[in-house]
Each structure stands twice: as C-alpha cells, then as structure tokens.
Design a protein around this motif. Structure first.
Motif, PDB file in Angstrom:
ATOM      1  N   GLY A 159       0.811  -1.203   0.000  1.00 31.29           N
ATOM      2  CA  GLY A 159       0.000   0.000   0.000  1.00 31.29           C
ATOM      3  C   GLY A 159       0.849   1.259   0.000  1.00 31.29           C
ATOM      4  O   GLY A 159       2.060   1.215  -0.235  1.00 31.29           O
ATOM      5  N   VAL A 160       0.202   2.385   0.285  1.00 27.39           N
ATOM      6  CA  VAL A 160       0.862   3.687   0.231  1.00 27.39           C
ATOM      7  C   VAL A 160       1.048   4.211   1.648  1.00 27.39           C
ATOM      8  O   VAL A 160       0.095   4.640   2.300  1.00 27.39           O
ATOM      9  N   PRO A 161       2.267   4.170   2.180  1.00 30.67           N
ATOM     10  CA  PRO A 161       2.484   4.627   3.559  1.00 30.67           C
ATOM     11  C   PRO A 161       2.392   6.142   3.685  1.00 30.67           C
ATOM     12  O   PRO A 161       2.689   6.892   2.740  1.00 30.67           O
ATOM     13  N   GLU A 162       1.997   6.589   4.841  1.00 32.57           N
ATOM     14  CA  GLU A 162       1.902   8.018   5.114  1.00 32.57           C
ATOM     15  C   GLU A 162       3.284   8.653   5.021  1.00 32.57           C
ATOM     16  O   GLU A 162       4.281   8.088   5.471  1.00 32.57           O
ATOM     17  N   GLY A 163       3.339   9.832   4.390  1.00 36.49           N
ATOM     18  CA  GLY A 163       4.595  10.549   4.268  1.00 36.49           C
ATOM     19  C   GLY A 163       5.439  10.143   3.079  1.00 36.49           C
ATOM     20  O   GLY A 163       6.497  10.733   2.838  1.00 36.49           O
ATOM     21  N   SER A 164       5.004   9.134   2.319  1.00 36.82           N
ATOM     22  CA  SER A 164       5.760   8.697   1.145  1.00 36.82           C
ATOM     23  C   SER A 164       5.519   9.664  -0.013  1.00 36.82           C
ATOM     24  O   SER A 164       4.609  10.489   0.014  1.00 36.82           O
ATOM     25  N   ARG A 165       6.352   9.537  -1.039  1.00 30.99           N
ATOM     26  CA  ARG A 165       6.187  10.402  -2.218  1.00 30.99           C
ATOM     27  C   ARG A 165       4.825  10.203  -2.860  1.00 30.99           C
ATOM     28  O   ARG A 165       4.200  11.158  -3.327  1.00 30.99           O
ATOM     29  N   ALA A 166       4.362   8.953  -2.907  1.00 32.65           N
ATOM     30  CA  ALA A 166       3.058   8.694  -3.511  1.00 32.65           C
ATOM     31  C   ALA A 166       1.942   9.325  -2.688  1.00 32.65           C
ATOM     32  O   ALA A 166       0.984   9.875  -3.234  1.00 32.65           O
ATOM     33  N   ALA A 167       2.062   9.275  -1.357  1.00 37.47           N
ATOM     34  CA  ALA A 167       1.049   9.879  -0.495  1.00 37.47           C
ATOM     35  C   ALA A 167       1.025  11.389  -0.652  1.00 37.47           C
ATOM     36  O   ALA A 167      -0.038  12.026  -0.616  1.00 37.47           O
ATOM     37  N   GLU A 168       2.205  11.983  -0.858  1.00 39.58           N
ATOM     38  CA  GLU A 168       2.308  13.433  -1.022  1.00 39.58           C
ATOM     39  C   GLU A 168       1.984  13.869  -2.448  1.00 39.58           C
ATOM     40  O   GLU A 168       1.813  15.062  -2.708  1.00 39.58           O
TER      41      GLU A 168
END
Length: 335
Positions: free
Chosen positions: A236-245
C-alpha cells in the motif's frame, strides 16, 4: 564535532571509467534531486553526505532547480561542502545542470546561450565554487539551435567554469547530433544522464548503442523508479511517502499490475538474500555503457542499503531471465 573523513573510504567501492574519457565515477553516486532542499533538516543532509563520502561516493549530482525551493539544494550542499569537505574538493566530482525552468522571463529556461551560462554562474555562486566538474544541458531545446546549446557548454569548459560537459534527457538521435556538433566546436561530450530502471527501459531502444558509438558514458537517474522498485509500496501507500504526497508519483501508480510485478521482483531479491532496491541497482549497472547509478537518500540507513548493492553477488543469466517477465516498460506509469 569537526568532520574527519574515513581513512579507508576508497577501499570498499568500485570506480568505472566514464566511456572513453579519463574521468572515473563511483558505480553508485549521490543525487540531490530530492531530500536536500529547505524542507529537510540540514543535519540529516550533512549526515548523508558525510556517510556517502566515507564510503567512497565521490560524485555528487545537482541541478540549478533542485530543492525545494529551486536553488536551495545547491545552497545547502555548498554550506556542507564549505564546513565539512572543503579540504577534499579535489577528491570530489560535483555536477550541475541547466535546462528546466529556473526564473521568470524569456531567459529562465531551455537551452539558449544566455540561459545556460547565466545559470552556471548562479550555480557557482550558490555553491561558492570556482568550477564544477560536470556541466549538463538538462534537456534538449526544440527552439534553440543545437550548436548554440553545445557552444554554451563549450564556453563553460573553455572558461574553466566546468571541467567536463554532458547532456541529459536527450534521445538517441539527439545524442548523436549533440555529440557531433560539440566535437566540431572542440568539445567532447563525456556523459549522458538518462532516466533508466526496470519499469522505464527507453534507453535500450537506441540510446545505449549511441553511447557505445560515441564513446560517451552514462549515469542513470531514478534507478529505483521513485521508490516503486523498493519495498516501500508493496503493501500500500504509507503516510509521508512520495506517492502519499503526490510528489512525482501518486497513489494511482500503485495499481494491481504494479503490485504483481514488484512483489515478484521482491521475491527474486529475497531468494538472493538482498533488498529489491539492491536488485534494481545491480540490474541497471549490468550494461557496460552505464558508468554509475544515481541514487537519492532520505536517511543514512537508506543510503547504506543502496550502497550495499555493490557487495551483492553478480546477476547471472538465470537471474536475469527470472527478472525479465516482471521488468516491463511502463509499469507504474500514468504517462
């Protein structure tokens, strides 16, 4: 505390000649595209750069617009260089580029002589340097004659403000033309910086041949596909990752096809006793035309994991065959 460089910093890393030039680069180099702007702690940046040098990473890659904000990576690096590494300047290969948007008005981007040489002067001021080792045209300019852009690179070298010149993001055809035009101007382009990874394989369609034919080396950027070729997004997409941002990639890139291929590659890496990032780095370095792979790092631990790829067992034909069905061009892309 004052920084004292590791006395055995050259004992654990391999260096490769850049094409047919006399320049050697570490097989893995440190890029300051991300994580070195004003949005990151200067002390974390300092720790990463110190650790990289202690492990023999002598090449630091920048561009005029790296940050954020644009220009801040050069300012921050210049500070760290002055405070920690000034006495090691002649051991370092420092590069910068000009080509993307940097300032307002008609002279703030692309490939005109006006922009290229003004940008180089600004970069030298920000880093407090007399010269850079490599100065690049960051992208081809469709509206400026190639002889003007190459002439600007030639002037940079002839003036002593750069020791070598290169190009980035040029196609195979554009690379051949740029090389020939530069040679007519008395400049030998020594390096190309293209994007290349398991999920973006465009360089295999002619550019690697162009590099062989011209004798240019290359340093590939985004070998980990902005984190897609690490274990960061496998669940998944962790918080603070580039994908999340939404920075360079978005959650839309993490689709079922990407997950299937990335998890298969992760299993191959696990079976070899290494990380997916290490496998991905070894994979791009397998080509003789690839002098170095350019990594970013947000922490010393991440840096160390990437550099440890150089200690992993080589990729044999059987492993490459296992990788091939999952290293599909366009994976994780919405372009």
């Amino acid at each position: 505390m004052s920084y004292v460089a590791s006395p055995d910093r050259y004992g654990h890393i391999e260096y490769a000649r850049c094409g047919s030039s006399g320049l050697k680069l570490p097989r893995i180099s440190l890029g300051l595209w991300n994580n070195f702007g004003d949005d990151r702690s200067i002390e974390t940046q300092r720790a990463i750069i110190r650790r990289a040098f202690d492990r023999g990473v002598t090449h630091i890659d920048l561009a005029n617009n790296y940050g954020p904000p644009a220009g801040s990576a050069e300012i921050n690096f210049g500070r760290i260089l002055r405070e920690d590494l000034a006495q090691h300047r002649d051991e370092l290969v420092i590069s910068t580029k000009a080509g993307y948007y940097m300032w307002e008005g008609p002279y703030g981007e692309w490939g005109s002589r006006k922009y290229m040489l003004s940008s180089l002067d600004q970069s030298l001021t920000r880093m407090q340097l007399d010269y850079v080792d490599i100065f690049y045209s960051h992208r081809p300019d469709p509206e400026t004659p190639i002889d003007e852009t190459m002439g600007a690179l030639a002037s940079a070298v002839q003036s002593g403000k750069a020791l070598y010149a290169g190009i980035s993001n040029y196609s195979a055809e554009q690379t051949r033309e740029a090389y020939d035009v530069a040679l007519e101007l008395g400049l030998r382009l020594v390096i190309h910086q293209p994007r290349y990874n398991m999920f973006d394989r465009w360089v295999e369609d002619g550019l690697l041949d162009a590099l062989s034919d011209t004798g240019m080396g290359s340093i590939v950027f985004s070998p980990l596909a902005q984190g897609l070729l690490t274990n960061r997004y496998l669940n998944g997409v962790p918080e603070g990752s580039r994908a999340a941002e939404g920075r360079w990639i978005t959650p839309d890139h993490i689709d079922d096809t990407y997950l299937e291929r990335a998890r298969a590659l992760q299993q191959i890496a696990t079976d070899r006793g290494q990380s997916l990032a290490q496998l991905a780095l070894q994979w791009v370095l397998r080509h003789p035309q690839v002098t170095s792979a350019l990594i970013g790092a947000s922490s010393v631990a991440q840096l160390d994991d990437n550099l440890d790829a150089l200690s992993c067992g080589p990729l044999d034909d059987e492993t490459l065959a296992l990788i091939e069905p999952h290293a599909v061009h366009g994976t994780g892309s919405r372009r």
